[in-house]
Design an enzyme around this catalytic site. Structure first.
Site, mmCIF file in Angstrom:
data_model
loop_
_atom_site.group_PDB
_atom_site.id
_atom_site.type_symbol
_atom_site.label_atom_id
_atom_site.label_comp_id
_atom_site.label_asym_id
_atom_site.label_seq_id
_atom_site.Cartn_x
_atom_site.Cartn_y
_atom_site.Cartn_z
ATOM 1 N N HIS A 246 -3.816 4.453 2.014
ATOM 2 C CA HIS A 246 -4.998 4.902 2.754
ATOM 3 C C HIS A 246 -6.067 3.828 2.893
ATOM 4 O O HIS A 246 -6.950 3.942 3.733
ATOM 5 C CB HIS A 246 -5.599 6.153 2.098
ATOM 6 C CG HIS A 246 -4.811 7.381 2.403
ATOM 7 N ND1 HIS A 246 -3.680 7.714 1.713
ATOM 8 C CD2 HIS A 246 -4.965 8.350 3.353
ATOM 9 C CE1 HIS A 246 -3.176 8.836 2.216
ATOM 10 N NE2 HIS A 246 -3.934 9.234 3.207
ATOM 11 N N GLY A 247 -5.996 2.796 2.059
ATOM 12 C CA GLY A 247 -6.980 1.738 2.225
ATOM 13 C C GLY A 247 -6.981 0.795 1.041
ATOM 14 O O GLY A 247 -6.584 1.167 -0.067
#
Lengths: 457, 358
Positions: free
Chosen positions: A315-316
């Protein structure tokens, strides 16, 4: 280019639809490919080549894996190194540098790499393709154009869902689009737009207003947390709906990506309903190859933590996402081995338990640092000497109350159930869906509202 | 059949607006938002490669969308009447009036305002008598406690730090003294303000007869922003021989030499009838006053409608708007000796003082 933009709705789509339905069948994929490239180029002019190179390499390697089974593993590893290497370089390099600098007290310079839009999605799609070819689950694509159309297909290119080649391989060669599929597409697309523009964006406004209040309160934190959960759900599931709807315009059937996750009865259940294409990717390409649950307890726990570390990290490039993933790993282990069965016996508590844990998870997801997470959670649960509520918080809660009620109802299957019971009113559908398009347009246009002068002159 | 209708009507709608977008001529300004609209962006390789062309094109399509104001109105109606929101783009409705939410209290801005004004006062001579009147904006008079307001008590207590003789009018004003669709106050209701000023400044207040000139369908600044169909205001401006016989010089508009500019009534902003709207430096000479008493007003737009009513008491009034000119200009033009100096600002400006120039 966002689907929820005037450029897409009233320039890109009208031109594409005319061209697509006018050209003969054999050119339809070419049209989709060219328009998809333009779509990508419009949002990411500098990295269009990266997408094309990815198509070429994965197409060639897929063919090589299939033709030369003896060396298939080598080709697979080379392709995985390329795909994962590309993702690591563009998405994570500066994060690694930052952590190396912190741990070893070094001073390696940041690369300041701008992450190409959609790289997490199209890389995962190409990874799933080469692994499936290697596992003989799908045949390698014979046509480069078909394969490139699959990778670049604009509805799912920049924000998913992660469509596997096997899902649409037949439709890439031969698909039907008629009034029924197109109308179904219009409905899904309109619902997606509604979720994104009318719910997610407005709830986002509420969260933004609450986050900058001069005087915070416990309720301002609670509503931010609930608001952010609703915002991210409607934003993301709305985008998936739009992608599925757009796919249907052209005769593609993508798999569902969300299934009312906010009414899940456990965190295990939540992850069967939330971002299904991502969780099934990690299940099929990481968890099961590691042995899944058919291993010793310790190895199983390892497998769970590896999968959820990767899910968070996907997700990051930030520690809060890793923490977010590991948070779920802990809960999933506990549910499976400790209290899952007991939880399932409760009637109402299991839903409250799940939604509270999900809301907390999105606080972790949304905060940038561990310090921020601590402050947020302690404020939200009333450990920060804040008043329960104040006039500022009340203003925004009152102002957004109807919207929040709509959002909460829309996050449950209630509307679907009501819709099924009102079959007699189906004739109203055209009015409803076109009405939604008009309404969305109004909200998009007003987003540019920008009165010039606060004070006159 | 139903699916055919859905398909055809969807394609029809998006193709229709696509074609209308191409065919309908671009507008250069938005009357409702009072701003320039984006025109088609310049197309260069650099602008494409750095993505700025795409960003500009996005802005262009939003600004030039066919029937833009109708769409804005649809959104406003849904926000107010279906979602039951308290405001739309910070515009809210209360008792027939349209208001703009002014929130939160910007203490930094208030301090900057005080420092700025005290800095100006330091440059004046000691024989100047210096007054300040901070006009409450109309949110002050909204009784519904639900709506957020700035902390007026804090603001007014802070401005006591101004090195001026303060004049407070909060007790004599009410909500009806402001236009319903605009931020400003009504000139025809300001006699009580003149009276309060004259008590403090020691002016020989008398009830003066005016001719009431009216112009209907004044669409105030909030009317367009609200994007709802409402009733426009009527604007009234007061004239008499004294006002009519003044000679007036405007820095930006040398051709105008009257206190009012009625040609502005039909323009974008009818309130510009007062002292020609945005004017940085104005001198008003009143040949009918032989007292040789002079007034210098530092002001924002609220001053435009009040200042004409002070004309009978002065032989000369100089009007300065320091949002548009620096001290270099007015210090050269005005010799500050023995004048009344009035700082006339609304709470809106005090709470948003970044526009004041040094």
């Amino acid at each position: 280019m966002l689907f929820s933009s005037i450029t897409f709705l009233f320039y890109f789509l009208p031109i594409l639809l005319i061209v697509y339905f006018v050209v003969p069948k054999k050119f339809k994929n070419l049209v989709l490919f060219i328009f998809s490239l333009f779509f990508y180029f419009y949002g990411e002019p500098k990295y269009g080549f990266l997408l094309l190179i990815s198509c070429i390499i994965n197409y060639i390697m897929g063919s090589l894996i299939e033709k030369h089974r003896k060396y298939a593993k080598v080709f697979l590893i080379i392709t995985l190194v390329y795909n994962i290497g590309q993702l690591l370089y563009f998405k994570y390099l500066d994060f690694f540098i930052e952590n190396v600098n912190n741990i070893f007290n070094t001073n390696i310079k940041f690369m300041y790499i701008v992450m190409p839009i959609g790289i997490s999605f199209f890389t995962f799609q190409t990874i799933s393709y080469v692994i499936d070819v290697y596992n003989k689950k799908v045949e390698a694509s014979k046509s480069f154009l078909n394969f490139a159309t699959y990778v670049c297909l604009f509805p799912q290119l920049v924000a998913g869902p992660i469509v596997r080649y096997e899902t649409i391989s037949k439709e890439l060669k031969n698909r039907k689009s008629n009034y029924d599929t197109f109308a179904l597409g219009v409905k899904r697309f309109a619902i997606g737009l509604f979720k994104k523009v009318l719910i997610a964006n407005l709830v986002g406004e509420l969260c933004a207003s609450l986050s900058v209040l001069t005087n915070q309160s416990v309720m301002s934190y609670v509503f931010q947390a609930v608001g952010f959960t609703l915002q991210i759900y409607f934003d993301f599931s709305g985008y998936s709906d739009m992608a599925i709807g757009l796919g249907l315009f052209f005769g593609f059937h993508f798999l569902e990506n969300f299934n009312y996750p906010l009414v899940a009865s456990s965190i295990t259940d939540f992850w069967r309903r939330w971002h299904i294409s991502l969780s099934s990717f990690f299940r099929d390409y990481v968890y099961i190859p590691l042995g899944g649950n058919r291993v010793s307890l310790l190895k199983w726990i390892r497998n769970i933590f590896v999968v959820w570390f990767l899910t968070g990290f996907w997700h990051g490039a930030s520690w809060n996402f890793i923490l977010w993933g590991l948070y779920f790993a802990v809960i999933l282990v506990l549910e499976k081995k400790l209290y899952g069965k007991l939880l399932n016996k409760t009637k109402v508590f299991k839903y409250i338990y799940t939604i509270v844990l999900v809301v907390i998870s999105f606080v972790i997801f949304n905060c940038e640092t561990i310090g921020d997470i601590k402050i947020f959670l302690s404020s939200m649960f009333g450990f920060s000497n804040l008043p329960l509520v104040n006039s500022e918080t009340l203003y925004y809660i009152r102002s957004y109350l109807v919207l929040l009620i709509i959002a909460i109802i829309a996050s449950t299957p209630l509307l679907k159930v009501i819709g099924n019971k009102l079959k007699k009113l189906e004739f109203l559908e055209p009015v409803i869906y076109i009405g939604i398009i008009i309404l969305i347009t109004a909200y998009l246009i007003d987003s540019s509202f920008n009165p010039f002068l606060y004070f006159r002159f | 059949m139903k699916n055919k209708i859905i398909t055809i009507s969807f394609v029809f709608v998006i193709e229709l607006f696509f074609i209308l977008g191409l065919v309908i001529k671009d507008e250069s300004i938005s009357k409702t938002e009072r701003r320039k609209l984006e025109s088609f962006p310049k197309l260069t390789i650099n602008k494409i490669m750095d993505g700025s062309f795409m960003d500009d094109f996005e802005d262009y399509t939003l600004d030039q969308f066919p029937y833009r104001d109708t769409f804005r109105s649809i959104k406003a109606n849904v926000n107010y009447y279906i979602l039951n929101m308290l405001d739309n783009n910070k515009i809210y409705l209360n008792n027939d009036g349209i208001f703009k939410l002014e929130y939160p209290t910007n203490t930094e801005s208030i301090d900057k305002f005080i420092n700025k004004i005290n800095g100006i006062i330091d440059t004046l001579n000691e024989d100047n008598k210096v007054y300040s009147l901070v006009i409450p904006d109309k949110n002050y008079y909204v009784e519904d406690e639900l709506f957020l307001k700035i902390d007026y008590d804090l603001l007014y207590s802070k401005i006591e730090k101004l090195n001026t003789i303060p004049i407070d009018i909060r007790d004599i004003m009410n909500i009806n003294d402001y236009y319903k669709t605009d931020t400003h106050w009504r000139q025809e209701n300001l006699d009580k303000v003149v009276k309060r000023l004259s008590e403090k400044i020691n002016l020989p207040y008398t009830k003066i007869n005016y001719k009431y000139n009216t112009y209907s369908k004044f669409y105030g600044v909030y009317y367009g922003q609200a994007a709802l169909n409402g009733t426009p205001d009527t604007i009234t401006y007061l004239t008499n021989d004294i006002i009519n016989e003044c000679t007036v010089e405007y820095l930006e508009n040398p051709n105008l030499n009257t206190v009012y500019n009625p040609s502005k009534l039909t323009g974008m902003d009818s309130y510009d009838v007062f002292l020609d709207g945005a004017s940085s430096f104005i001198t008003i000479n009143n040949p009918n006053n032989k007292e040789n008493r002079e007034l210098v007003v530092f002001r924002d737009s609220f001053g435009s409608s009040l200042i004409p009513l002070l004309i009978p008491y002065y032989s000369k009034i100089t009007v300065i708007d320091i949002r548009y000119i620096t001290s270099n200009y007015y210090l050269e033009k005005v010799k500050f000796t023995n004048q009344d100096i009035l700082f006339l600002y609304s709470t809106l400006l005090v709470n948003n003082s970044s526009s004041l120039k040094d």
